[in-house]
Design an enzyme around this catalytic site. Structure first.
Site, PDB file in Angstrom:
ATOM      1  CB  CYS A  16      -3.709   3.563   5.774  1.00 31.36           C
ATOM      2  SG  CYS A  16      -3.734   3.321   3.924  1.00 31.36           S
ATOM      3  CB  CYS A  52      -9.480  -3.482 -11.506  1.00 38.38           C
ATOM      4  SG  CYS A  52      -9.090  -2.169 -12.842  1.00 38.38           S
ATOM      5  CB  CYS A 111      -5.083  -0.312   2.416  1.00 40.16           C
ATOM      6  SG  CYS A 111      -3.997  -0.730   3.723  1.00 40.16           S
ATOM      7  CB  CYS A 115      -0.245   2.234   5.785  1.00 38.81           C
ATOM      8  SG  CYS A 115      -1.087   0.906   4.993  1.00 38.81           S
ATOM      9  CB  CYS A 164      -0.864   0.011   1.201  1.00 35.43           C
ATOM     10  SG  CYS A 164      -1.921   1.702   1.500  1.00 35.43           S
TER      11      CYS A 164
HETATM   12 ZN   LIG Z   1      -2.555   1.227   3.618  1.00 35.28          ZN
END
Ligand SMILES: [Zn+2]
Length: 187
Positions: A153, A173, A150, A104, A101
């Site tokens: 976060c 996607c 995510c 984070c 991510c």
């Molecule tokens: Zn994250």
């Protein structure tokens, strides 16, 4: 910073697993149309978010994210934007490694599950761990889509569609700008 501790963890793991890097390097010359490489990345175990499906408290203030992200990253990750197809730096990435991510550092996807979708966005048939992503129904623009974010976060990643390849039949996607790529040789 969490991403740094994540890398430290990976470095520790990598020091225990030189064998896998050899496998990955050998596989990287494979010209198979499938975008993935057959490196065994399943050895990299991460601590999933504590509560399945629940966003872990993280700094969610705009000021924090405006300082952490550039304008496009902020638009996609924090305002549910979408990058234009074929403009990101990861849709055609065929290297072996982990996609984390951008917000984070949580590892979300592996090259083992990346495939060529032809959409111009990085496409995966499953996440590294189901607890690492959060799925919500997105009814914007007159479409019913499943949004992926995510789990730590809350950063918007993209959408999941039921037209992916086996073994899951799913297509995650994902925006390139929502991800960072860590090549297997750096794990
Ligand atoms: Zn994250």
């Amino acid at each position: 910073m969490k991403f740094i501790s994540f890398l430290s963890c990976l470095l520790f793991l990598a020091s225990c697993s030189g064998q896998t890097n050899k496998v990955a390097n050998a596989a990287s010359t494979d010209t198979n149309e499938r975008a993935t490489v057959t490196a065994d990345l399943t050895q990299y175990k991460y601590d999933p978010p504590a509560v399945e499906g629940e966003v872990i408290p993280f700094d969610t203030t705009s000021a924090y994210w405006k300082a952490e992200l550039n304008d496009q990253e902020f638009n996609v990750l924090r305002e549910d934007g979408t990058e234009r197809s074929f403009t990101g730096d990861l849709w055609d990435n065929k290297r072996a490694g982990i996609y984390t991510c951008r917000g984070c550092g949580l590892p979300l996807y592996s090259s083992d599950t990346k495939f060529k979708s032809g959409t111009g966005w990085p496409s995966f048939y499953e996440p590294i761990h189901p607890n690492y992503i959060k799925e919500d129904v997105d009814n914007r623009y007159g479409m019913r889509r499943v949004e992926v974010s995510c789990a730590r976060c809350g950063g918007h990643q993209g959408h999941v569609f039921p037209d992916g390849p086996e073994p899951t039949g799913l297509r995650h996607c994902i925006n390139s700008v929502s991800l960072d790529f860590v090549p297997v040789e750096d794990l």
